[in-house]
Design a protein around this motif. Sequence first.
Motif, PDB file in Angstrom:
ATOM      1  N   LEU A   1       0.151   3.606 -15.992  1.00  0.00           N
ATOM      2  CA  LEU A   1      -1.499   3.819 -15.024  1.00  0.00           C
ATOM      3  C   LEU A   1      -1.926   1.836 -13.772  1.00  0.00           C
ATOM      4  O   LEU A   1      -1.625   0.960 -13.971  1.00  0.00           O
ATOM      5  CB  LEU A   1      -2.750   3.836 -15.274  1.00  0.00           C
ATOM      6  CG  LEU A   1      -3.907   4.057 -14.577  1.00  0.00           C
ATOM      7  CD1 LEU A   1      -3.647   5.088 -13.169  1.00  0.00           C
ATOM      8  CD2 LEU A   1      -5.563   4.114 -14.907  1.00  0.00           C
TER       9      LEU A   1
ATOM     10  N   LEU B   1       1.847   1.981  -3.453  1.00  0.00           N
ATOM     11  CA  LEU B   1       1.943   1.558  -4.448  1.00  0.00           C
ATOM     12  C   LEU B   1       0.631   4.191  -4.220  1.00  0.00           C
ATOM     13  O   LEU B   1       1.018   4.528  -4.658  1.00  0.00           O
ATOM     14  CB  LEU B   1       0.068   1.394  -4.316  1.00  0.00           C
ATOM     15  CG  LEU B   1      -0.998   1.747  -5.273  1.00  0.00           C
ATOM     16  CD1 LEU B   1      -0.794   1.252  -7.071  1.00  0.00           C
ATOM     17  CD2 LEU B   1      -2.178   0.590  -5.136  1.00  0.00           C
ATOM     18  N   ASP B   2       1.129   3.967  -2.726  1.00  0.00           N
ATOM     19  CA  ASP B   2       0.551   5.709  -2.700  1.00  0.00           C
ATOM     20  C   ASP B   2       1.348   5.909  -3.150  1.00  0.00           C
ATOM     21  O   ASP B   2       1.988   7.687  -3.416  1.00  0.00           O
ATOM     22  CB  ASP B   2       0.544   5.673  -1.382  1.00  0.00           C
ATOM     23  CG  ASP B   2      -1.081   5.275  -0.728  1.00  0.00           C
ATOM     24  OD1 ASP B   2      -1.649   4.273  -1.557  1.00  0.00           O
ATOM     25  OD2 ASP B   2      -0.897   5.314   1.062  1.00  0.00           O
TER      26      ASP B   2
ATOM     27  N   GLU C   1      -3.377   0.587 -10.325  1.00  0.00           N
ATOM     28  CA  GLU C   1      -3.876   1.472  -9.663  1.00  0.00           C
ATOM     29  C   GLU C   1      -4.672   0.604  -7.991  1.00  0.00           C
ATOM     30  O   GLU C   1      -5.126   0.208  -7.042  1.00  0.00           O
ATOM     31  CB  GLU C   1      -5.558   2.086  -9.783  1.00  0.00           C
ATOM     32  CG  GLU C   1      -5.755   1.997 -10.373  1.00  0.00           C
ATOM     33  CD  GLU C   1      -7.289   2.659 -11.707  1.00  0.00           C
ATOM     34  OE1 GLU C   1      -7.615   4.174 -11.670  1.00  0.00           O
ATOM     35  OE2 GLU C   1      -7.611   1.715 -12.949  1.00  0.00           O
ATOM     36  N   THR C   2      -4.564  -1.179  -8.844  1.00  0.00           N
ATOM     37  CA  THR C   2      -4.492  -1.519  -7.802  1.00  0.00           C
ATOM     38  C   THR C   2      -3.104  -2.315  -7.198  1.00  0.00           C
ATOM     39  O   THR C   2      -2.189  -2.534  -7.510  1.00  0.00           O
ATOM     40  CB  THR C   2      -5.910  -3.035  -7.773  1.00  0.00           C
ATOM     41  OG1 THR C   2      -4.447  -3.927  -9.003  1.00  0.00           O
ATOM     42  CG2 THR C   2      -6.662  -2.928  -8.867  1.00  0.00           C
TER      43      THR C   2
ATOM     44  N   GLN D   1      -1.846  -5.123  -9.743  1.00  0.00           N
ATOM     45  CA  GLN D   1      -1.510  -4.179 -11.225  1.00  0.00           C
ATOM     46  C   GLN D   1       0.550  -3.689 -10.648  1.00  0.00           C
ATOM     47  O   GLN D   1       1.300  -4.465 -10.917  1.00  0.00           O
ATOM     48  CB  GLN D   1      -1.903  -3.127 -11.379  1.00  0.00           C
ATOM     49  CG  GLN D   1      -3.135  -3.605 -12.244  1.00  0.00           C
ATOM     50  CD  GLN D   1      -3.556  -2.121 -12.388  1.00  0.00           C
ATOM     51  OE1 GLN D   1      -3.469  -1.470 -11.501  1.00  0.00           O
ATOM     52  NE2 GLN D   1      -4.399  -1.922 -13.251  1.00  0.00           N
TER      53      GLN D   1
ATOM     54  N   GLN E   1       0.963  -1.165   0.751  1.00  0.00           N
ATOM     55  CA  GLN E   1       0.576   0.087  -0.182  1.00  0.00           C
ATOM     56  C   GLN E   1       0.264   0.923   0.063  1.00  0.00           C
ATOM     57  O   GLN E   1       0.444   2.441  -0.968  1.00  0.00           O
ATOM     58  CB  GLN E   1      -1.194   0.415   1.160  1.00  0.00           C
ATOM     59  CG  GLN E   1      -1.817   1.232   1.226  1.00  0.00           C
ATOM     60  CD  GLN E   1      -2.944   1.055  -0.216  1.00  0.00           C
ATOM     61  OE1 GLN E   1      -3.236  -0.181  -0.127  1.00  0.00           O
ATOM     62  NE2 GLN E   1      -2.601   2.283  -1.133  1.00  0.00           N
TER      63      GLN E   1
ATOM     64  N   HIS F   1       2.121  11.453 -10.584  1.00  0.00           N
ATOM     65  CA  HIS F   1       1.418  12.682 -10.593  1.00  0.00           C
ATOM     66  C   HIS F   1       2.177  13.749 -10.523  1.00  0.00           C
ATOM     67  O   HIS F   1       2.529  15.168 -10.960  1.00  0.00           O
ATOM     68  CB  HIS F   1       0.789  12.698  -9.701  1.00  0.00           C
ATOM     69  CG  HIS F   1      -0.348  14.307  -9.300  1.00  0.00           C
ATOM     70  ND1 HIS F   1      -1.375  14.530 -10.106  1.00  0.00           N
ATOM     71  CD2 HIS F   1       0.028  15.225  -8.428  1.00  0.00           C
ATOM     72  CE1 HIS F   1      -0.992  15.979  -9.817  1.00  0.00           C
ATOM     73  NE2 HIS F   1      -0.428  16.228  -8.741  1.00  0.00           N
TER      74      HIS F   1
ATOM     75  N   ASP G   1       0.243  11.413 -15.059  1.00  0.00           N
ATOM     76  CA  ASP G   1      -1.213  11.099 -14.814  1.00  0.00           C
ATOM     77  C   ASP G   1      -2.387  11.793 -16.518  1.00  0.00           C
ATOM     78  O   ASP G   1      -3.111  11.579 -16.035  1.00  0.00           O
ATOM     79  CB  ASP G   1      -1.798  11.848 -13.040  1.00  0.00           C
ATOM     80  CG  ASP G   1      -1.542  13.177 -13.225  1.00  0.00           C
ATOM     81  OD1 ASP G   1      -0.438  13.978 -14.233  1.00  0.00           O
ATOM     82  OD2 ASP G   1      -2.218  12.938 -11.645  1.00  0.00           O
TER      83      ASP G   1
ATOM     84  N   ILE H   1       1.364   6.315  -7.487  1.00  0.00           N
ATOM     85  CA  ILE H   1       0.596   7.286  -7.564  1.00  0.00           C
ATOM     86  C   ILE H   1       0.871   8.722  -7.409  1.00  0.00           C
ATOM     87  O   ILE H   1       0.831   9.892  -8.627  1.00  0.00           O
ATOM     88  CB  ILE H   1      -1.064   7.351  -6.872  1.00  0.00           C
ATOM     89  CG1 ILE H   1      -1.255   5.301  -7.184  1.00  0.00           C
ATOM     90  CG2 ILE H   1      -1.386   8.070  -7.163  1.00  0.00           C
ATOM     91  CD1 ILE H   1      -2.826   5.069  -6.549  1.00  0.00           C
TER      92      ILE H   1
END
Length: 155
Positions: A93, A71-72, A95-96, A99, A68, A79, A84, A75
Amino acid sequence: MKINDAIFGELEYEYGWIKDTTIDFCGKESEISIMIDSEEDGEIDEEQYESYTSLMQNWDQLQQGFLQAILDYYIQKRHELGYDVEVNENYPLIETIDQLLDRITLVGITVPFADCFEGRDIGLTFDCIWDIENGLGLRLVNEKIINVGYQDVAI
């Protein structure tokens, strides 16, 4: 030079003590290197043993938190770089966590000298598809993530 350590097993000296091993990471076997900061005399601090032992005892419960946090970080990084909005094939991309797992590989556990942080200090290094040169690192103190970034945060 090699030593046989009671906790880490057989280690070889290469600017620190190193051992190649296999570990289960999120259901798949990963070939990793364990790197212990230490002098050539083979003296490993008690705190380093505690850091590694505690990580291994909690390994199964900690992995989802690692994912987690990564992933954060991804992302946010995507950005910041504007990917993005503008497409970049190196920063797809994601998102999970599933992935994400297809795009990272655990490659190392670092046990730094005990004087860096107050508490049980450990680094995890990963290879990732979006930054082959710098990779990805997590720094943990007392099994809590304190930093996510390039691999050098874990060393």
